[in-house]
Scaffold this motif. Structure first.
Motif, PDB file in Angstrom:
ATOM      1  N   GLY A 110       0.791  -1.216   0.000  1.00  0.00           N
ATOM      2  CA  GLY A 110       0.000   0.000   0.000  1.00  0.00           C
ATOM      3  C   GLY A 110       0.826   1.268   0.000  1.00  0.00           C
ATOM      4  N   THR A 114       0.961   1.218  -4.598  1.00  0.00           N
ATOM      5  CA  THR A 114      -0.224   2.017  -4.915  1.00  0.00           C
ATOM      6  C   THR A 114       0.098   3.475  -5.218  1.00  0.00           C
ATOM      7  OG1 THR A 114      -1.493   0.519  -3.487  1.00  0.00           O
ATOM      8  CG2 THR A 114      -2.562   2.576  -4.160  1.00  0.00           C
ATOM      9  N   TYR A 117       1.853   3.739  -8.626  1.00  0.00           N
ATOM     10  CA  TYR A 117       0.913   3.405  -9.699  1.00  0.00           C
ATOM     11  C   TYR A 117       0.129   4.650 -10.101  1.00  0.00           C
ATOM     12  CZ  TYR A 117      -3.024   1.402 -12.190  1.00  0.00           C
ATOM     13  OH  TYR A 117      -3.968   1.128 -13.154  1.00  0.00           O
ATOM     14  N   TYR A 118      -0.460   5.314  -9.120  1.00  0.00           N
ATOM     15  CA  TYR A 118      -1.295   6.482  -9.421  1.00  0.00           C
ATOM     16  C   TYR A 118      -0.463   7.678  -9.879  1.00  0.00           C
ATOM     17  CZ  TYR A 118      -5.470   4.106  -7.848  1.00  0.00           C
ATOM     18  OH  TYR A 118      -6.523   3.213  -7.743  1.00  0.00           O
ATOM     19  N   PHE A 177      -5.825  -4.256  -6.990  1.00  0.00           N
ATOM     20  CA  PHE A 177      -4.763  -3.364  -7.455  1.00  0.00           C
ATOM     21  C   PHE A 177      -3.843  -4.076  -8.444  1.00  0.00           C
ATOM     22  CE2 PHE A 177      -6.337  -1.544  -3.571  1.00  0.00           C
ATOM     23  CZ  PHE A 177      -6.466  -0.209  -3.909  1.00  0.00           C
TER      24      PHE A 177
END
Length: 235
Positions: A110, A114, A117-118, A177
């Motif tokens: 996390g 994550t 990625y964004y 995800f």
């Protein structure tokens, strides 16, 4: 005049969800893996029902109404509630050390996978996109190394899932995800390398993508790409 009531299943579990939200998919997969009946109220996040603030004033999904009328929000809270409420599901390990190792893995994913990625998806400048894609690749390499370590433990038993051959809490929390990687490939051309350093991640990812519990709550890929277009400044 605002809404005074909202839809729910009397005496049962009601999930307020959105098919393309990776966080909402956690809650769905927790209930599916625990084999607990529930009903779904699909929430259009672009046009939320007038009654939805009665369920979740923050306006986010997922949210859960329990049989006694308690409302729970936040995907990790809901998933852990399901795991604890139905321990016979075996979603979470009973051993404290194994549970701590699992939570550390989820935290690593996390905090590293994550965000990058964004960032790679939303960066407007190509040099920033490349920087964040490289950072994401490094995060995936680290995740792959953690999987290799786990599969040598008794609680991992050789993989291909975190708990060996069984789909459990790690996959419930992280599968959505992993399933978003085709979106990043579509918009940014990101591909996880097929090299030794990434082998464990690729094995885990493939096992996730083929598992019935993933397919049961898998959003349509074209719909995902369309949904995420709003986050891509140059799309």
């Amino acid at each position: 005049m605002g809404a005074t009531t909202y839809p729910f299943t009397e005496g049962g579990y009601t999930l307020y969800s959105n098919a393309n939200c990776p966080y909402a998919q956690r809650a769905l997969r927790a209930f599916n893996a625990a084999n607990v009946p529930y009903t779904v109220e699909e929430i259009d996040l672009a046009n939320k029902p007038s009654w939805y603030p009665l369920v979740n004033p923050r306006g986010k999904v997922p949210a859960l109404r329990t049989p006694d009328g308690t409302i729970l929000i936040e995907s990790l809270v809901i998933a852990e509630y399901v795991a604890d409420q139905f321990p016979e599901s075996g979603l979470l390990p009973s051993d404290p050390v194994a549970r701590a190792q699992l939570r550390l893995f989820i935290e690593k994913f996390g905090s590293e996978f994550t965000p990058d990625y964004y960032r790679a998806l939303t960066a407007a400048d190509t040099s920033d996109q490349d920087k964040f894609k490289d950072s994401l690749a490094a995060a995936i390499k680290g995740i792959s190394a953690e999987l290799e370590i786990q599969w040598k433990r008794e609680s991992g038993r050789g993989g291909p899932f975190w708990a060996g051959s069984k789909w459990t809490y790690a996959e419930v929390i992280l599968a959505s995800f992993v399933g978003l990687l085709p979106v990043l490939n579509h918009y940014r051309g990101f591909v996880v390398p097929e090299t030794r350093e990434f082998a464990a991640f690729n094995r885990w990812r493939q096992a996730i993508l083929e598992h019935p519990e993933f397919l049961r709550a898998k959003p349509d890929e074209d719909a995902l790409i369309k949904t995420y277009k709003k986050f891509v400044p140059d799309a």
